[in-house]
Design an enzyme around this catalytic site. Structure first.
Site, mmCIF file in Angstrom:
data_model
loop_
_atom_site.group_PDB
_atom_site.id
_atom_site.type_symbol
_atom_site.label_atom_id
_atom_site.label_comp_id
_atom_site.label_asym_id
_atom_site.label_seq_id
_atom_site.Cartn_x
_atom_site.Cartn_y
_atom_site.Cartn_z
ATOM 1 N N ASN A 12 -0.613 -9.550 4.396
ATOM 2 C CA ASN A 12 -0.566 -8.122 4.677
ATOM 3 C C ASN A 12 -0.351 -7.346 3.375
ATOM 4 O O ASN A 12 -0.136 -7.932 2.311
ATOM 5 C CB ASN A 12 0.565 -7.829 5.683
ATOM 6 N N HIS A 24 -6.198 -1.692 11.349
ATOM 7 C CA HIS A 24 -5.559 -2.119 10.110
ATOM 8 C C HIS A 24 -6.340 -3.287 9.527
ATOM 9 O O HIS A 24 -6.855 -4.129 10.270
ATOM 10 C CB HIS A 24 -4.115 -2.535 10.409
ATOM 11 N N GLN A 35 0.813 -1.209 0.000
ATOM 12 C CA GLN A 35 0.000 0.000 0.000
ATOM 13 C C GLN A 35 0.849 1.262 0.000
ATOM 14 O O GLN A 35 0.332 2.355 -0.276
ATOM 15 C CB GLN A 35 -0.948 0.013 1.187
ATOM 16 N N CYS A 73 -5.231 0.298 3.487
ATOM 17 C CA CYS A 73 -5.233 -1.139 3.781
ATOM 18 C C CYS A 73 -6.589 -1.767 3.514
ATOM 19 O O CYS A 73 -6.687 -2.916 3.056
ATOM 20 C CB CYS A 73 -4.827 -1.376 5.230
#
Length: 334
Positions: A303, A283, A139, A145
């Site tokens: 992630n 997140h 990102q 996110c």
């Protein structure tokens, strides 16, 4: 003018200058480890991540941030997880949360629906092995996110439906889903992204590539751009059973709470006793499976901080509400 740039000589000279200029008055600000350790580690960091600090002030500022990360990692104790230096180690906490997270405050009331999910729970699952997960993305300096979590779940569904593994556009969500409550690089939610997706469809990344910015107006042209539209999604109850049922169907977007422990994760299974933050969640990541190792059950999460973070961009996270993973999660279903 002294340029604090990449290169061993420049960095070592700058570190020495910092040491000489600190003097007795700065003694109380010195950290736990010797300057030689910091010098070596910081030099490796600067070279690996191609850092260039253009002024003495910036250099000293970034070195101080790095020292805090260095000390935190060195003093961290765990039998199950390893922390390490990564590309965020010279950031302040404020920078980290602004640029590398991106969940809006928790929805409440009718905006926080929860659905029951039916179906079996598999013994274990890893959607990477079944070809339903694209490569790890980044990102960058944008609090987006939520868009990466939303898109990863959609990419998985598309492949599971037999339509192939496509790389869809996070940037479209960042720039075009404001009316659903999202705020570009300043935060949002994956279900708000799916609300947009239900109405407008989503195009591929090559048609609408990621730029980590939100200042452009929406460039999506529904009539001319190739698109894929989901028809429904579920927001799951806050239980391991619900999350595992969801994961038995496909990748699931999940909310987690990140702090210095999560930020520095390098390898191992993050357990509830390792100090990860459960609340508030701040997140979004994507759960892509679950399994067990040495008697510890864990989720596998993807992630959006690049493949250099964690286990090639992934983390194993102990089941239960470790890091708040059960707090709010969902998946597109058709």
């Amino acid at each position: 003018k002294i340029l604090f740039a990449i290169g061993a000589t420049a960095v070592v000279a700058a570190v020495a200058l910092f040491a000489l200029s600190s003097g007795p008055a700065a003694g109380n600000a010195m950290f736990l480890h010797g300057l030689e350790d910091y010098e070596r580690s910081f030099l490796d960091f600067v070279a690996k991540y191609d850092r260039s600090y253009q002024t003495k002030r910036e250099f000293m500022f970034r070195l101080a941030n790095f020292r805090r990360s260095f000390d935190f990692i060195k003093n961290f104790e765990s039998d199950s997880v390893v922390l390490g230096i990564n590309d965020m180690s010279d950031m302040t906490n404020e920078e980290f949360h602004k640029y590398r997270t991106g969940l809006a405050p928790m929805p409440t009331g009718h905006d926080d629906k929860r659905d029951k999910i039916d179906g079996p729970i598999r013994n274990s699952v890893d959607w990477r092995d079944e070809g339903a997960v694209t490569s790890v993305k980044n990102q960058a300096a944008c609090g987006s996110c939520w868009s990466f979590a939303a898109i990863a779940a959609v990419e998985g569904l598309h492949q599971i439906q037999g339509k192939g593994l496509e790389v869809f556009s996070e940037q479209q969500l960042v720039e075009c889903s404001w009316d659903e409550g999202n705020n570009g690089c300043s935060g949002g939610w994956f279900d708000w992204a799916w609300n947009y997706h239900l109405k407008q469809g989503i195009t591929t990344d090559d048609k609408y590539p990621y730029t980590a910015t939100d200042y452009k107006k929406c460039s999506y042209k529904r009539s001319s751009m190739e698109k894929y539209t989901i028809e429904d999604y579920l927001m799951l109850e806050e239980t391991d059973s619900a999350l595992k049922k969801g994961l038995s169907k496909g990748p699931v977007a999940v909310a987690v709470g990140v702090n210095d422990v999560f930020r520095g994760y390098s390898s191992g299974i993050m357990r509830s006793t390792d100090g990860c933050q459960e609340f508030p969640v701040n997140h979004a990541v994507t759960a892509v499976g679950y399994g067990s190792s040495d008697g510890v059950d864990y989720y596998i999460i993807k992630n959006s901080w690049g493949s250099g973070w964690g286990e090639d961009g992934y983390m194993r996270l102990e089941t239960g509400n470790t890091c708040g993973i059960l707090t709010r999660n969902g998946l597109p279903t058709k």
